[in-house]
Design an enzyme around this catalytic site. Structure first.
Site, PDB file in Angstrom:
ATOM      1  N   ASP A 359       0.615  -1.597   0.284  1.00  0.00           N
ATOM      2  CA  ASP A 359       0.167   0.019  -0.244  1.00  0.00           C
ATOM      3  C   ASP A 359       0.871   1.301  -0.170  1.00  0.00           C
ATOM      4  O   ASP A 359       0.653   1.982  -0.466  1.00  0.00           O
ATOM      5  CB  ASP A 359      -1.061  -0.361   1.237  1.00  0.00           C
ATOM      6  N   THR A 360       2.331   1.505   0.483  1.00  0.00           N
ATOM      7  CA  THR A 360       2.976   2.151   0.733  1.00  0.00           C
ATOM      8  C   THR A 360       3.498   1.898  -1.318  1.00  0.00           C
ATOM      9  O   THR A 360       3.568   3.726  -1.592  1.00  0.00           O
ATOM     10  CB  THR A 360       4.058   1.946   1.529  1.00  0.00           C
TER      11      THR A 360
END
Length: 632
Positions: A359-360
């Site tokens: 998700d980063t």
């Protein structure tokens, strides 16, 4: 290492606009929001580091510093790494977090626990603190003894006490290295009494302890142990070398360091570990360095304000940081070491540790694309198109078969193996489950990318978006909310979920899911106009009102409602929320640090230091954008 205070001193001071006080929501206008935003952006820009990121520690977890001290003590490195000044500040810090009853908590929001008390008390003793004449230390010892002593502590505490030789290894549940030699499809990740041992686990551990472990110590079975230990050390060296001896987190970093020391005390590997300890040390804070995650979100917050030209140097530095932090290689034989693709990814920090976070990567890609789209003239040397393709390729490689996204790897086994969780202190750590928040970030990133690159892997991207949106909809609770696994809690989950499915085409008019989400959020709005959610929500599984407004919860709820079209239907609740945020803004232009909003799997709570500024900026920016659009 930068901290927020030294960073501010390095940046030139900027004049601060006077604070605004609003007594009525009718005073919330485009002009008052503009003043609030300029004050916040000016203050927040002064906190940016020279390389473009916003420093921030994941503070609030009270066993990270102790286990570092344990590792340095057992390897004989304590006085080499820690100066007298370090030791003085660490002791001061541990006394400052001691509770009035004499114990220590596991995390900043909890009551005294045996885990927190044992490791922090022991750390003070290792740092040469004596009981004689020390009231605080005696209170700590008394708390531990009155609550059953270290024998009543969870497995994770017993393990660390055994590492330094003050608790017998026989009191630990065995996790045998031979588990790494069973067929791959049977393996699970080995990662504490939040997670009470299940009956299956008790039986399995008893069998291991009384039957398997003795047999594996005899010839010829001990040959398997030697082989398994060699395999484990091979994995540890691979992890160390490819993360530049930083590791994914402080926990596995110090465990790897101890293993390298046991293998060979003067080895090259152990010596490489020592200087990287400093990466995790903050003055007055414990925890891990946060760089890319916070910077990616901050870039989006700045873009929401339409004031990027005024703050061009800040945006340029953030863009450069994100561009240069992308991982450009795949590590050799990564699948053989249970790793995922890394080329094109972003990590939680600056790319140096090599641990791709799904998700980063999605949020960093969004940040890069938004800045590129809004003001390409600000960029100077823009990111190469191939690097964008690499990021998308990496994201797609992380997608589970059902179109969902986990955090650090694809889903590799079934949720039932959670019953084997040996830690006793942490929930949901055996499987990297798919998460609503991660899946939402994936959807948003892919949709934003497709707008500028519509032909690249379009069918796969379309399928991921469709499946991901269906997963998010199915995860909605009956009251219209979503549980947040990485923040506190239902306001966080509902913000991410709403944004994801809105981007995927759901609207208030065509989606009952969106209508239920809006009803949930509006029902939780406080009379003052804000939202405030207690961390207990994460543990009970039901929304718990804190009774007072929190700037971050308010911003999350406000953003979700804005994306769901609340402004176009009835903006009154949003005016009240904007009034609350503006009135909570401090004289400096920043927003206050309130209760912790970070959550890890309903077990640990920690502080994202940048959330208190970036999310209110984001919410006010989106609100102003709609005010301007409505006027035009």
């Amino acid at each position: 290492m930068d901290d927020l205070y030294s960073t501010r001193s390095k940046n030139p001071p900027q004049p601060t606009l006077p604070a605004i006080g609003i007594t009525d929501f009718g005073q919330v206008t485009e002009d008052t929001i503009l003043v609030a935003l300029r004050r916040a952006l000016t203050a927040y820009s002064s906190l940016q580091a020279h390389d473009g990121h916003w420093p921030g520690g994941y503070s609030g977890i009270f066993f990270i510093m102790p286990v570092m001290i344990f590792a340095l003590h057992v390897t004989g490195s304590l006085n080499t790494v820690m100066s007298p000044e370090h030791i003085r500040e660490i002791r001061r810090y541990i006394y400052n977090i001691q509770n009035e009853d004499g114990g220590w908590s596991t995390h900043i929001l909890g009551k005294s626990s045996m885990f927190g008390s044992c490791v922090n008390y022991t750390t003070l003793r290792l740092l040469s603190e004596e009981l004689h004449g020390n009231e605080a230390l005696n209170k700590g010892r008394a708390w531990i003894l009155s609550h059953g002593s270290a024998t009543a502590s969870p497995q994770w505490a017993k393990f660390w006490l055994s590492v330094i030789g003050v608790y017998d290894w026989s009191g630990n549940n065995p996790i045998i290295p031979e588990l790494w030699s069973v067929p791959h499809f049977l393996q699970f990740i080995q990662e504490d009494l939040l997670q009470r041992p299940s009956q299956v686990q008790n039986i399995a551990l008893s069998y291991l302890n009384n039957f398997v472990e003795p047999i594996l110590s005899w010839w010829p079975f001990n040959k398997l142990r030697k082989s398994s230990l060699r395999s484990l050390m091979d994995h540890i060296h691979y992890e160390d070398e490819n993360s530049n001896y930083v590791g994914l987190s402080p926990m596995n970093k110090v465990l790897n360091m101890i293993c390298c020391w046991i293998e060979k005390p003067n080895s090259y590997s152990f010596k490489q570990h020592i200087p990287r300890i400093y990466d995790f040390l903050w003055i007055s804070e414990d925890g891990m360095k946060a760089k890319t995650w916070d910077t990616a979100l901050t870039a989006q917050a700045f873009c929401s304000t339409n004031l990027t030209k005024e703050f061009a140097p800040t945006i340029q530095k953030a863009y450069r940081f994100l561009k240069e932090s992308q991982v450009n290689i795949n590590f050799p034989s990564y699948s053989s070491y249970y790793r995922e693709r890394s080329k094109g990814a972003w990590t939680l920090s600056n790319g140096e540790n090599g641990w791709a976070i799904a998700d980063t990567t999605a949020e960093a890609l969004k940040g890069v694309l938004l800045i590129s789209k809004i003001y390409p003239s600000l960029l100077g040397d823009p990111i190469e198109e191939q690097k964008l393709y690499d990021a998308v390729d990496c994201l797609l490689s992380y997608v589970n078969k059902d179109g969902t996204l986990s955090s650090t790897e694809t889903k590799r086994t079934s949720p039932w193996v959670e019953i084997l969780n040996p830690s006793e202190s942490f929930r949901n750590i055996i499987v990297d489950h798919p998460y609503v928040e991660c899946t939402s970030s994936l959807i948003q990133a892919l949709i934003l990318f497709s707008k500028s690159h519509p032909r690249y892997r379009c069918e796969e991207i379309e399928g991921c978006i469709k499946k991901g949106a269906l997963f998010i909809e199915k995860q909605q609770r009956n009251d219209g909310s979503w549980y947040g696994s990485w923040g506190v809690c239902f306001t966080y989950g509902t913000f991410f979920a709403t944004k994801g499915i809105v981007d995927a085409g759901r609207t208030y008019e065509n989606s009952v899911t969106i209508r239920k989400a809006c009803s949930f959020l509006l029902a939780k709005q406080l009379s003052s106009g804000g939202w405030g959610e207690d961390y207990v929500s994460c543990e009970t599984g039901d929304y718990v009102d804190s009774g007072s407004p929190h700037v971050v919860n308010t911003a999350w709820a406000m953003l979700a409602l804005l994306y769901a079209g609340q402004f176009e239907r009835d903006p009154t609740p949003l005016y009240h929320a904007a009034k609350e945020l503006i009135n909570l803004q401090m004289e400096t232009g920043e927003f206050p640090q309130q209760e912790t909003v970070g959550n890890f799997n309903s077990s640990l709570y920690f502080n994202y230091t940048n959330y208190r500024n970036l999310y209110p900026i984001w919410a006010l920016g989106e609100f102003r954008h709609r005010l301007v659009g409505n006027k035009n």
